[in-house]
Design a protein around this motif. Structure first.
Motif, PDB file in Angstrom:
ATOM      1  N   TRP A 142       0.833  -1.208   0.000  1.00 29.06           N
ATOM      2  CA  TRP A 142       0.000   0.000   0.000  1.00 29.06           C
ATOM      3  C   TRP A 142       0.869   1.261   0.000  1.00 29.06           C
ATOM      4  O   TRP A 142       0.599   2.217  -0.737  1.00 29.06           O
ATOM      5  CB  TRP A 142      -0.908  -0.030   1.231  1.00 29.06           C
ATOM      6  N   VAL A 143       1.918   1.254   0.786  1.00 28.62           N
ATOM      7  CA  VAL A 143       2.834   2.396   0.815  1.00 28.62           C
ATOM      8  C   VAL A 143       3.490   2.587  -0.545  1.00 28.62           C
ATOM      9  O   VAL A 143       3.578   3.707  -1.063  1.00 28.62           O
ATOM     10  CB  VAL A 143       3.913   2.217   1.901  1.00 28.62           C
ATOM     11  N   LYS A 144       3.957   1.504  -1.130  1.00 30.14           N
ATOM     12  CA  LYS A 144       4.610   1.600  -2.433  1.00 30.14           C
ATOM     13  C   LYS A 144       3.654   2.110  -3.507  1.00 30.14           C
ATOM     14  O   LYS A 144       4.043   2.840  -4.422  1.00 30.14           O
ATOM     15  CB  LYS A 144       5.169   0.241  -2.831  1.00 30.14           C
ATOM     16  N   GLU A 145       2.387   1.731  -3.395  1.00 27.47           N
ATOM     17  CA  GLU A 145       1.395   2.122  -4.393  1.00 27.47           C
ATOM     18  C   GLU A 145       0.893   3.542  -4.190  1.00 27.47           C
ATOM     19  O   GLU A 145       0.697   4.285  -5.145  1.00 27.47           O
ATOM     20  CB  GLU A 145       0.204   1.152  -4.328  1.00 27.47           C
ATOM     21  N   THR A 146       0.674   3.951  -2.935  1.00 29.73           N
ATOM     22  CA  THR A 146      -0.001   5.226  -2.664  1.00 29.73           C
ATOM     23  C   THR A 146       0.880   6.282  -2.008  1.00 29.73           C
ATOM     24  O   THR A 146       0.562   7.471  -2.073  1.00 29.73           O
ATOM     25  CB  THR A 146      -1.216   5.005  -1.743  1.00 29.73           C
ATOM     26  N   GLY A 147       1.949   5.875  -1.335  1.00 29.09           N
ATOM     27  CA  GLY A 147       2.748   6.832  -0.589  1.00 29.09           C
ATOM     28  C   GLY A 147       2.114   7.256   0.720  1.00 29.09           C
ATOM     29  O   GLY A 147       2.623   8.160   1.404  1.00 29.09           O
ATOM     30  N   ASP A 148       0.998   6.626   1.102  1.00 29.70           N
ATOM     31  CA  ASP A 148       0.302   6.976   2.335  1.00 29.70           C
ATOM     32  C   ASP A 148       1.260   6.845   3.526  1.00 29.70           C
ATOM     33  O   ASP A 148       2.003   5.866   3.630  1.00 29.70           O
ATOM     34  CB  ASP A 148      -0.886   6.031   2.521  1.00 29.70           C
ATOM     35  N   VAL A 149       1.260   7.824   4.420  1.00 35.64           N
ATOM     36  CA  VAL A 149       2.151   7.800   5.579  1.00 35.64           C
ATOM     37  C   VAL A 149       1.462   7.021   6.700  1.00 35.64           C
ATOM     38  O   VAL A 149       0.426   7.447   7.222  1.00 35.64           O
ATOM     39  CB  VAL A 149       2.521   9.215   6.047  1.00 35.64           C
ATOM     40  N   GLU A 183       9.206   1.469   9.661  1.00 31.37           N
ATOM     41  CA  GLU A 183      10.627   1.210   9.902  1.00 31.37           C
ATOM     42  C   GLU A 183      11.302   0.594   8.680  1.00 31.37           C
ATOM     43  O   GLU A 183      12.474   0.838   8.401  1.00 31.37           O
ATOM     44  CB  GLU A 183      10.802   0.287  11.112  1.00 31.37           C
ATOM     45  N   LYS A 184      10.548  -0.201   7.919  1.00 32.73           N
ATOM     46  CA  LYS A 184      11.090  -0.847   6.729  1.00 32.73           C
ATOM     47  C   LYS A 184      11.300   0.127   5.580  1.00 32.73           C
ATOM     48  O   LYS A 184      12.307   0.060   4.878  1.00 32.73           O
ATOM     49  CB  LYS A 184      10.130  -1.945   6.250  1.00 32.73           C
ATOM     50  N   VAL A 185      10.327   1.021   5.367  1.00 33.72           N
ATOM     51  CA  VAL A 185      10.317   1.798   4.121  1.00 33.72           C
ATOM     52  C   VAL A 185      10.929   3.182   4.233  1.00 33.72           C
ATOM     53  O   VAL A 185      11.295   3.777   3.215  1.00 33.72           O
ATOM     54  CB  VAL A 185       8.871   1.928   3.575  1.00 33.72           C
ATOM     55  N   LYS A 186      11.064   3.718   5.431  1.00 33.86           N
ATOM     56  CA  LYS A 186      11.384   5.136   5.546  1.00 33.86           C
ATOM     57  C   LYS A 186      12.768   5.508   5.038  1.00 33.86           C
ATOM     58  O   LYS A 186      12.968   6.610   4.505  1.00 33.86           O
ATOM     59  CB  LYS A 186      11.222   5.602   6.992  1.00 33.86           C
ATOM     60  N   GLY A 187      13.730   4.618   5.146  1.00 35.50           N
ATOM     61  CA  GLY A 187      15.098   4.972   4.793  1.00 35.50           C
ATOM     62  C   GLY A 187      15.334   5.188   3.313  1.00 35.50           C
ATOM     63  O   GLY A 187      16.100   6.068   2.921  1.00 35.50           O
ATOM     64  N   ASP A 188      14.663   4.400   2.477  1.00 36.78           N
ATOM     65  CA  ASP A 188      14.909   4.448   1.032  1.00 36.78           C
ATOM     66  C   ASP A 188      13.764   5.071   0.255  1.00 36.78           C
ATOM     67  O   ASP A 188      13.737   4.996  -0.976  1.00 36.78           O
ATOM     68  CB  ASP A 188      15.157   3.023   0.508  1.00 36.78           C
ATOM     69  N   PHE A 189      12.834   5.703   0.930  1.00 33.45           N
ATOM     70  CA  PHE A 189      11.647   6.230   0.252  1.00 33.45           C
ATOM     71  C   PHE A 189      11.985   7.477  -0.561  1.00 33.45           C
ATOM     72  O   PHE A 189      12.821   8.297  -0.166  1.00 33.45           O
ATOM     73  CB  PHE A 189      10.571   6.572   1.287  1.00 33.45           C
ATOM     74  N   SER A 190      11.354   7.620  -1.712  1.00 35.61           N
ATOM     75  CA  SER A 190      11.484   8.848  -2.500  1.00 35.61           C
ATOM     76  C   SER A 190      10.216   9.023  -3.309  1.00 35.61           C
ATOM     77  O   SER A 190       9.520   8.037  -3.611  1.00 35.61           O
ATOM     78  CB  SER A 190      12.703   8.805  -3.427  1.00 35.61           C
ATOM     79  N   ASP A 191       9.905  10.258  -3.677  1.00 38.44           N
ATOM     80  CA  ASP A 191       8.699  10.546  -4.426  1.00 38.44           C
ATOM     81  C   ASP A 191       9.042  11.373  -5.660  1.00 38.44           C
ATOM     82  O   ASP A 191       9.604  12.467  -5.537  1.00 38.44           O
ATOM     83  CB  ASP A 191       7.691  11.306  -3.545  1.00 38.44           C
ATOM     84  N   GLU A 192       8.717  10.862  -6.843  1.00 40.90           N
ATOM     85  CA  GLU A 192       9.043  11.558  -8.085  1.00 40.90           C
ATOM     86  C   GLU A 192       8.378  12.919  -8.162  1.00 40.90           C
ATOM     87  O   GLU A 192       8.951  13.869  -8.699  1.00 40.90           O
ATOM     88  CB  GLU A 192       8.632  10.712  -9.287  1.00 40.90           C
ATOM     89  N   PHE A 193       7.160  13.022  -7.655  1.00 39.79           N
ATOM     90  CA  PHE A 193       6.448  14.304  -7.701  1.00 39.79           C
ATOM     91  C   PHE A 193       7.215  15.378  -6.948  1.00 39.79           C
ATOM     92  O   PHE A 193       7.168  16.556  -7.292  1.00 39.79           O
ATOM     93  CB  PHE A 193       5.050  14.141  -7.105  1.00 39.79           C
ATOM     94  N   LEU A 194       7.935  14.957  -5.913  1.00 37.14           N
ATOM     95  CA  LEU A 194       8.740  15.865  -5.092  1.00 37.14           C
ATOM     96  C   LEU A 194      10.215  15.829  -5.503  1.00 37.14           C
ATOM     97  O   LEU A 194      11.098  16.096  -4.690  1.00 37.14           O
ATOM     98  CB  LEU A 194       8.590  15.513  -3.618  1.00 37.14           C
ATOM     99  N   PHE A 201      10.558  12.815   6.585  1.00 41.21           N
ATOM    100  CA  PHE A 201      10.159  14.130   7.087  1.00 41.21           C
ATOM    101  C   PHE A 201       8.852  14.042   7.857  1.00 41.21           C
ATOM    102  O   PHE A 201       8.736  14.542   8.993  1.00 41.21           O
ATOM    103  CB  PHE A 201      10.017  15.114   5.927  1.00 41.21           C
ATOM    104  N   PHE A 202       7.838  13.407   7.267  1.00 43.00           N
ATOM    105  CA  PHE A 202       6.529  13.362   7.915  1.00 43.00           C
ATOM    106  C   PHE A 202       6.534  12.490   9.163  1.00 43.00           C
ATOM    107  O   PHE A 202       5.820  12.783  10.134  1.00 43.00           O
ATOM    108  CB  PHE A 202       5.465  12.896   6.930  1.00 43.00           C
TER     109      PHE A 202
END
Length: 435
Positions: free
Chosen positions: A339-346, A354-365, A373-374
């Motif tokens: 769900w996080v990978k699909e939507t970016g929902d925090v 804990e799993k996703v926060k380190g390598d997360f990035s958003d193309e729109f940003l 940050f959030f």
């Protein structure tokens, strides 16, 4: 959570209490947005069932759904609640108690951010609703404008400029000098005036709390208006949405956008204050021409807005299946990671964050790791200030600030009228000017 992402079709309201066409649903879910549709698609495939999602527009949600919850006629198996009325609804006999056999969701508590899990409890400590989200806010800004006017688009550096109300004013002045406007409208500064001294609107003694920080919103909003630091594009208006894509006419108000408006009458907006869900349900939906030119950073104070909680109706005939749906949405690690990978929902669900926060990035940003940050902003949330009066009193307050900013009243008259309106709505609340 897509607060104010309104689905205006009247048919969706009628559908709530009406019979479903076609195949009979195994489960009915009622919400105020379409954000659960993808969840339903996964659930239907996983369990080979049919789920009917019934959507009621946000502005009609409580008045339409509450009668069916109280009478039991046409009530759904599962329904969501928004934070502005959550404190009221967890105390009502609407949702099933989930902290009892056979559900025992109290065993999940350590997996969630404290404030998110706590808000789903009633005064007796019973868990009535749960949530997969956290909804801190920030200031989204245009990178290209930041580079042109401020010399950098780095979120950390821009955050330093935004770290005080005085800093916001300084940036607003620089923007205006270059024919830009800091924000679409004055509403973007409201979270930071409240944040200077966070207090509940009504305290434990049933007294309306009017802090100096809240009073300062009158002054800051008036200064922003008088110095033309905004584009006068009211939140949720056509001009507000259009301001995310490029130049708009100054002071367009609620009028529709015309193709042939003169360029000489236009200005461009630099930034807007929105919570986490604003990225996906507002900017990504409407800022299509400026995608990749955005970043997010802090304002003068932390804040949060919105959030969706979910629970099952106390008299549902399908409680086993309803709980499976809730469990998948809020506590299934594999589903939530996808769900996080699909939507970016925090998320508020810590094993996945804990799993996703380190390598997360958003193309729109432009590749920014807005997730970290959030999550850091979420740690600053103080949910103890939330009351069941927040939406109605907040709306009354905003109306009177608007009347003052527009020159319809003096500040003193606006404050007095605000107290009068609160007293009319809630006779038992003691307002500050009562003798």
């Amino acid at each position: 959570m897509k607060k104010l992402f309104m689905i205006a079709a009247v048919a969706s309201v009628i559908a709530l209490l009406g019979a479903c066409s076609g195949k009979k649903a195994d489960l009915t879910v009622t919400s105020f947005t379409d954000e659960l549709q993808d969840v339903i698609d996964v659930f239907e495939e996983k369990y080979d069932v049919t789920v009917d999602l019934q959507i009621i527009p946000t502005e009609n949600y409580t008045t339409t759904l509450r009668p069916s919850l109280e009478s039991g006629k046409g009530a759904p198996d599962i329904f969501t609640g928004e934070i502005v009325y959550l404190k009221d609804w967890v105390e009502q006999d609407y949702w099933e108690t989930l902290s009892q056999d056979p559900y025992n969701v109290q065993d999940w508590e350590s997996d969630y951010m404290d404030y998110v899990f706590d808000l789903g409890k009633n005064e007796d400590g019973e868990v009535k609703a749960v949530s997969w989200q956290t909804t801190p806010g920030g200031i989204y800004y245009r990178r290209s404008i930041a580079k042109e006017v401020l010399g950098t688009d780095d979120p950390e550096e821009i955050g330093k400029r935004f770290s005080t109300m005085e800093g916001l004013m300084e940036v607003a002045e620089e923007m205006k000098a270059n024919n830009y406007r800091l924000f679409p409208d004055e509403g973007s500064i409201q979270p930071y005036t409240d944040g200077q001294d966070p207090q509940p609107w009504v305290n434990e003694n049933n007294e309306l709390v009017m802090t100096e920080a809240r009073l300062s919103y009158f002054d800051y909003a008036k200064e922003f208006r008088d110095k033309k630091y905004t584009a006068l594009a009211p939140a949720w208006s056509p001009a507000w949405y259009e301001s995310f894509n490029g130049p708009i006419s100054y002071n367009k108000g609620w009028d529709e956008i015309e193709e042939d408006e003169k360029d000489s009458d236009k200005t461009e907006v630099f930034a807007v204050s929105l919570p986490t869900w604003g990225l996906h349900s507002v900017l990504k939906e409407h800022a299509t021409e400026t995608a990749g030119d955005w970043a997010v950073t802090n304002g003068p104070t932390p804040y949060f807005q919105g959030g969706t909680w979910i629970g099952m109706y106390k008299d549902s005939k399908n409680k086993d299946l309803a709980f499976k749906f809730i469990e998948m949405l809020v506590h299934d690690e594999d589903f939530l990671e996808d769900w996080v990978k699909e939507t970016g929902d925090v998320l508020s669900y810590l094993p996945v964050t804990e799993k996703v926060k380190g390598d997360f990035s958003d193309e729109f940003l432009a590749g920014q790791n807005n997730y970290e940050f959030f999550l850091e902003e979420a740690e600053k949330i103080d949910a103890s200030i939330i009351t069941k009066y927040d939406q109605s009193i907040g709306d009354l307050f905003g109306t009177e600030v608007g009347n003052y900013v527009e020159g319809k009243t003096t500040k003193e008259e606006a404050i007095k009228e605000f107290y009068k309106q609160v007293k009319n709505a809630y006779p038992d609340i003691k307002v500050p000017d009562e003798k």
